[in-house]
Enzyme design. Structure first.
Site, PDB file in Angstrom:
ATOM      1  N   TYR A 113       0.804  -1.220   0.000  1.00  0.00           N
ATOM      2  CA  TYR A 113       0.000   0.000   0.000  1.00  0.00           C
ATOM      3  C   TYR A 113       0.837   1.270   0.000  1.00  0.00           C
ATOM      4  O   TYR A 113       0.564   2.207  -0.711  1.00  0.00           O
ATOM      5  CB  TYR A 113      -0.936  -0.021   1.214  1.00  0.00           C
ATOM      6  CG  TYR A 113      -2.042   0.987   1.126  1.00  0.00           C
ATOM      7  CD1 TYR A 113      -3.183   0.714   0.385  1.00  0.00           C
ATOM      8  CD2 TYR A 113      -1.955   2.209   1.779  1.00  0.00           C
ATOM      9  CE1 TYR A 113      -4.207   1.637   0.292  1.00  0.00           C
ATOM     10  CE2 TYR A 113      -2.982   3.136   1.692  1.00  0.00           C
ATOM     11  CZ  TYR A 113      -4.097   2.836   0.950  1.00  0.00           C
ATOM     12  OH  TYR A 113      -5.102   3.747   0.862  1.00  0.00           O
TER      13      TYR A 113
ATOM     14  N   HIS B  82      -0.117   8.082  -1.901  1.00  0.00           N
ATOM     15  CA  HIS B  82      -0.997   7.913  -0.747  1.00  0.00           C
ATOM     16  C   HIS B  82      -0.777   8.974   0.332  1.00  0.00           C
ATOM     17  O   HIS B  82      -0.838   8.677   1.528  1.00  0.00           O
ATOM     18  CB  HIS B  82      -0.853   6.516  -0.137  1.00  0.00           C
ATOM     19  CG  HIS B  82      -1.259   5.406  -1.047  1.00  0.00           C
ATOM     20  ND1 HIS B  82      -2.532   5.258  -1.530  1.00  0.00           N
ATOM     21  CD2 HIS B  82      -0.546   4.372  -1.574  1.00  0.00           C
ATOM     22  CE1 HIS B  82      -2.596   4.195  -2.311  1.00  0.00           C
ATOM     23  NE2 HIS B  82      -1.409   3.639  -2.356  1.00  0.00           N
TER      24      HIS B  82
HETATM   25 MG    MG Z   1      -4.946   7.664  -4.095  1.00  0.00          MG
END
Ligand code: MG
Length: 399
Positions: free
Chosen positions: A152, A205
């Site tokens: 992630y 992110h």
């Molecule tokens: Mg994104």
């Protein structure tokens, strides 16, 4: 025509989805979606409360009903209310299309293109594996691919942590130093292996500081990304100027935005290139269309968020809007075709078609979607949480 009932359908065929059905006295009904990952119960309550305002009203007055629901709380906006409003607005557009006998995109100006370009998510633990994963997407027909290394958060994720993402209340671990060192090497490898023509993008992110993001955007310039996504937390919009002035890498942001007010300063100053809103989280098609009109003179294009927590009805709304607007860029794509797909198919039997890298809204009246309420009832809501990301010393960090 009058609205007679608003039904909330909360279901978990694979993960939680929140749908609505607006019924009328003429038998026509509309379907919408307001899934808000982790806050589905709050959205359901907001919809049930707002429903009282809609009963007895003309469903064709999409704009006036939008203003009514937006302003009813006094404490307007915010993710929960805008997702609730989004669900209702989608269902009203569905009714409007059914009454007109036209797919929603025809009501928005008609097709500006034949299909909606999509991108898929490739990943792996090391550059060679990421390259193989990108190739597998290209082989399936994708023209644009997101490339991530190490899970992630990118290569900064500590590999010694077993299944970190799924280990709630445990966490994934992010190390900015190794992420910044390894990400340019990843894209150097991908360009060497895959050539210059494939369109690649990358998602940070929100995990960097302004100066780290500026450094990364500059390092990635030679590899010509389609865009660099979420390089920074979006709350402090002026920090985007730091990245902007440091590099010519295209920037995308906005998947957590819930209204025009989150977008407008970034648009006015042309601090981004792509906006990642989507109808279901900004109050529906009515507001998403207006946001894209604001974006047009700033030469900002759409790149609507389309992760797995946006269900098939929300996905359809994104396609109807993006096939019609002039300033379309790309649509993030999840094909729902993996784990649990059969259960989701029971609930939403007719997801939009995807072929050879493009997605297509249905050509039937309205959004072209339906919800099987009996099937939805077989899969009750289950409490779930988003993954947590920490720094390697244990400090809690945004993901
Ligand atoms: Mg994104």
């Amino acid at each position: 025509m009058k609205i007679t009932e608003v039904r909330v359908i909360l279901t978990c065929p694979t993960r939680n989805y929140l749908f609505v059905k607006i019924l009328t006295d003429e038998g026509v009904y509309g379907v919408g979606e307001g899934t808000l990952n982790g806050s589905e119960l709050a959205v359901a309550t907001a919809i049930e409360h707002a429903a009282e305002l809609l009963i007895g009203r003309d469903p064709m007055r999409t704009e006036d009903l939008w203003q009514l629901v937006y302003n009813w709380t006094y404490w307007r906006a915010g993710p929960v209310y805008m997702a609730a409003l989004g669900a209702l607005d989608l269902a009203l557009w569905d009714i409007k299309g059914k009454v007109a006998g036209l797919p929603v995109y025809e009501l928005l100006g008609g097709k500006s293109r034949e299909g909606v370009l999509t991108y898929g998510h490739a990943g792996g633990d090391e550059p060679a594996k990421v390259a193989d994963s990108v190739r597998s997407f290209l082989d399936r027909g994708y023209k644009v691919v997101r490339a991530q290394q190490g899970g992630y958060g990118g290569s900064g994720m500590a590999s010694h942590e077993p299944s970190p993402r799924r280990n709630v209340p445990g966490a994934a671990y992010f190390d900015p130093a190794s992420y910044l060192a390894e990400t340019p090497k990843l894209f150097e490898h991908l360009r060497a292996e895959l050539g210059d023509e494939v369109e690649l993008l990358h998602d940070v992110h929100e995990q960097l500081t302004p100066i780290q993001a500026a450094w990364l955007a500059k390092q990635l310039e030679p590899y010509r990304l389609f865009y660099l996504e979420d390089p920074l937390p979006p709350e402090h919009y002026e920090s985007f100027r730091v990245v902007r002035e440091a590099s010519t890498t295209s920037l995308a942001i906005g998947e957590v935005f819930t209204s025009r007010w989150d977008c407008i300063r970034l648009f006015n100053e042309q601090l981004i290139d792509y906006i990642r809103i989507k109808p279901i989280h900004v109050g529906g098609i009515t507001e998403a269309r207006k946001i894209m009109v604001f974006a047009e003179p700033a030469q900002i294009r759409s790149a609507f968020h389309g992760a797995g927590d946006i269900g098939p009805v929300g996905q359809a709304a994104s396609l109807h809007l993006q096939i019609s607007i002039p300033n379309f860029g790309v649509q993030e794509w999840i094909d729902f075709g993996t784990e649990g797909a059969a259960r989701l198919r029971e609930v939403t039997p007719n997801p939009c078609e995807w072929r050879d890298g493009y997605a297509y809204p249905h050509e039937t009246p309205g959004l072209g979607m339906d919800i099987d309420e009996d099937a939805a009832a077989k899969y009750p809501y289950r409490k779930a949480y988003m993954p947590i990301v920490r720094r390697t010393d244990g400090t809690m960090h945004r993901y």
